[in-house]
Design an enzyme around this catalytic site. Structure first.
Site, short mmCIF file in Angstrom:
data_model
loop_
_atom_site.label_atom_id
_atom_site.label_comp_id
_atom_site.label_asym_id
_atom_site.label_seq_id
_atom_site.Cartn_x
_atom_site.Cartn_y
_atom_site.Cartn_z
CB CYS A 109 0.63 1.65 4.26
SG CYS A 109 -1.71 1.36 3.90
CB CYS B 235 -1.11 0.44 1.00
SG CYS B 235 -1.92 1.17 1.93
#
Length: 181
Positions: A103, A100
């Site tokens: 993230c 991600c």
């Protein structure tokens, strides 16, 4: 309101811990109340630590490696409930995945927040791919998702990459809830 009478957690932590002291006497928590259970990053053993004594550099009871509570700590499906339930200080959980992009963008923010709030809050991270049961239980549909816990209960959440002040606000909300009982 309760939140108006509480100084921001980062300032609260810094004022006592940087001086080598536990929290202010007005924080309402005895020394015995400032404990948490955290996994060792090296061997995975759960350790009960006093978060107000981080300057003593706590070590794992099994492998003797340092427990770095001033960095985000990895948790899993198998230890999540114990870590959340056994903490007398607020916890913010970062639900993330290695693939991600947002993230990854949040990682430095969470590192900074963990350092600034060391001894007053704990930042943990849970890989949603490796720990799907906890992710499902909390209805994680987008990552990153940050959930603040106080007293073992969810008190606030943010979905998506958010700026540092919003992450700090999550901790402040959890601290206010912990104080309110």
């Amino acid at each position: 309101s309760v939140g108006d009478s509480i100084q921001p957690l980062a300032a609260h932590a810094a004022s006592g811990l940087q001086a080598g002291l536990p929290f202010h006497a007005s924080d309402g928590m005895s020394t015995d109340q400032r404990k948490a259970t955290v996994p060792c990053a090296s061997c995975g053993t759960l350790n009960r630590v006093r978060v107000d004594l981080l300057q003593n550099r706590p070590a794992c009871g099994k492998c003797r490696q340092p427990l770095a509570l001033d960095h985000p700590i990895a948790v899993t499906d198998s230890n999540f409930d114990r870590v959340i339930a056994d903490s007398a200080v607020p916890i913010v959980v970062d639900f993330y995945a290695d693939w991600c992009g947002p993230c990854h963008a949040m990682a430095p923010v969470l590192d900074e927040i963990a350092r600034q709030n060391a001894g007053a809050a704990i930042i943990v991270k849970l890989d949603t791919d490796r720990s799907p049961n906890t992710s499902l239980r909390f209805g994680i549909r987008g990552i990153p998702t940050l959930i603040a816990f106080a007293g073992g209960r969810e008190v606030a959440r943010e979905v998506g990459a958010v700026p540092r002040p919003r992450v700090q606000h999550l901790i402040d909300q959890a601290w206010a809830r912990a104080r309110a009982g």
